[in-house]
Write an enzyme that holds these catalytic residues in place. Structure first.
Site, short mmCIF file in Angstrom:
data_model
loop_
_atom_site.label_atom_id
_atom_site.label_comp_id
_atom_site.label_asym_id
_atom_site.label_seq_id
_atom_site.Cartn_x
_atom_site.Cartn_y
_atom_site.Cartn_z
N SER A 137 0.84 -1.19 0.00
CA SER A 137 0.00 0.00 0.00
C SER A 137 0.88 1.23 0.00
O SER A 137 2.02 1.19 0.50
CB SER A 137 -0.91 0.02 1.23
OG SER A 137 -1.56 1.28 1.38
N TYR A 190 -1.82 -0.79 10.36
CA TYR A 190 -1.97 -1.03 8.91
C TYR A 190 -0.71 -0.57 8.17
O TYR A 190 -0.18 -1.30 7.32
CB TYR A 190 -3.19 -0.29 8.38
CG TYR A 190 -3.44 -0.54 6.91
CD1 TYR A 190 -4.04 -1.72 6.48
CD2 TYR A 190 -3.09 0.40 5.94
CE1 TYR A 190 -4.27 -1.96 5.13
CE2 TYR A 190 -3.32 0.18 4.60
CZ TYR A 190 -3.91 -1.01 4.20
OH TYR A 190 -4.14 -1.24 2.87
#
Length: 282
Positions: free
Chosen positions: A176, A189
């Site tokens: 990501s 995350y």
């Protein structure tokens, strides 16, 4: 007579009459605008393939003529994706390492090998740091990071048992842009995606002797819901002037998996419409 004949032919030429159009071809004999890609059918496993980006990746490999299996914890969505694409669905909670390994064992027994693994499964849980718990941290790591290690290790063991001779293999890990840029409350995350990126180049070195390339893809804003509900401000903030679509990521996975792309190795490909290169000061 001759003068009139030439005049008539010139008039026909100017008006387009009597002109037969012939398609031009490239030096290889292909028509311009046609791209031919050699992509023999492959055996593909996608983790987290029931919905969103994962579902589109499953469909893309199915459309390419591959034999595709995917696992997911969402049985209802998984069954729907399997019916729509023709891929095999295996209900698996990837937090259960033994269950994930059993899924791969079934595929290896049925197929003989796995050519492509797309480690797509992932979750996000954004909340203030002081309100987050260690259990939540561990849960995100067990879903976003550990399966990458489990599937890669399992494939490596299988290839070694086959004799260890290098032959085609691709591992594609979903990272990501948050692995290099953050907002408050995204610690677990962001850390998990940074770990995926680091794990990618470490696995690349370990798996290179087996002929397996390992790369990661870092999506930016990829809209998995109602794309038409997005506003002008959503699109215009991106240098590419639009929010990403799930197909943008699926095409990258197909590209990485092409047989000729074995020189692409250990890389992280950012697909975010240019947002991480945009300088912003307030």
């Amino acid at each position: 007579m001759a003068d009139n004949y030439l005049e008539r032919k010139m008039e026909e030429y100017r008006s387009g009459k009597g002109v037969t159009y012939r398609h031009r071809t490239t030096p290889t004999g292909a028509r311009p605008g046609t791209l031919t890609v050699k992509f023999p059918p492959r055996r593909v496993l996608v983790t987290g393939g029931a919905r969103g980006i994962g579902r589109t990746i499953v469909k893309a490999f199915c459309d390419a003529g591959c034999r595709v299996a995917f696992c997911d914890i969402d049985s209802k969505a998984g069954a729907a994706t399997a019916q729509a694409t023709g891929a095999q669905f295996h209900p698996v909670d990837v937090r259960d390492a033994a269950a994930l390994e059993r899924c791969m064992d079934r595929l290896l027994e049925a197929w003989g090998d796995i050519d492509v693994i797309v480690n797509n499964v992932g979750v996000s849980a954004f909340k203030p740091l002081e309100e987050s718990s260690l259990e939540e941290w561990d849960d995100i790591m067990s879903i976003n990071v550990r399966p990458v290690y489990i599937t890669s290790r399992k494939l490596a063991i299988h290839r070694r048992n086959m004799g260890g001779e290098p032959h085609y293999g691709r591992i594609i890990n979903m990272a990501s842009t948050r692995q290099s840029m953050s907002e408050a409350g995204t610690e677990a995350y962001s850390a998990s995606k940074g770990a995926v990126n680091s794990l990618t180049h470490a696995l690349m070195m370990s798996l290179a002797p087996l002929g397996i390339t390992v790369n990661s893809v870092s999506p930016g804003w990829i809209e998995t819901g109602d794309y038409d509900a997005l506003g002008e401000a959503d699109h215009s903030q991106h240098p590419s002037r639009r929010v990403g679509r799930v197909d943008d990521i699926a095409r990258a996975c197909i590209f990485i998996a092409l047989p000729d792309n074995d020189f692409l190795n250990g890389e992280n490909i950012v697909i975010d419409g240019g947002m991480t290169r945009k300088m912003i000061y307030v």
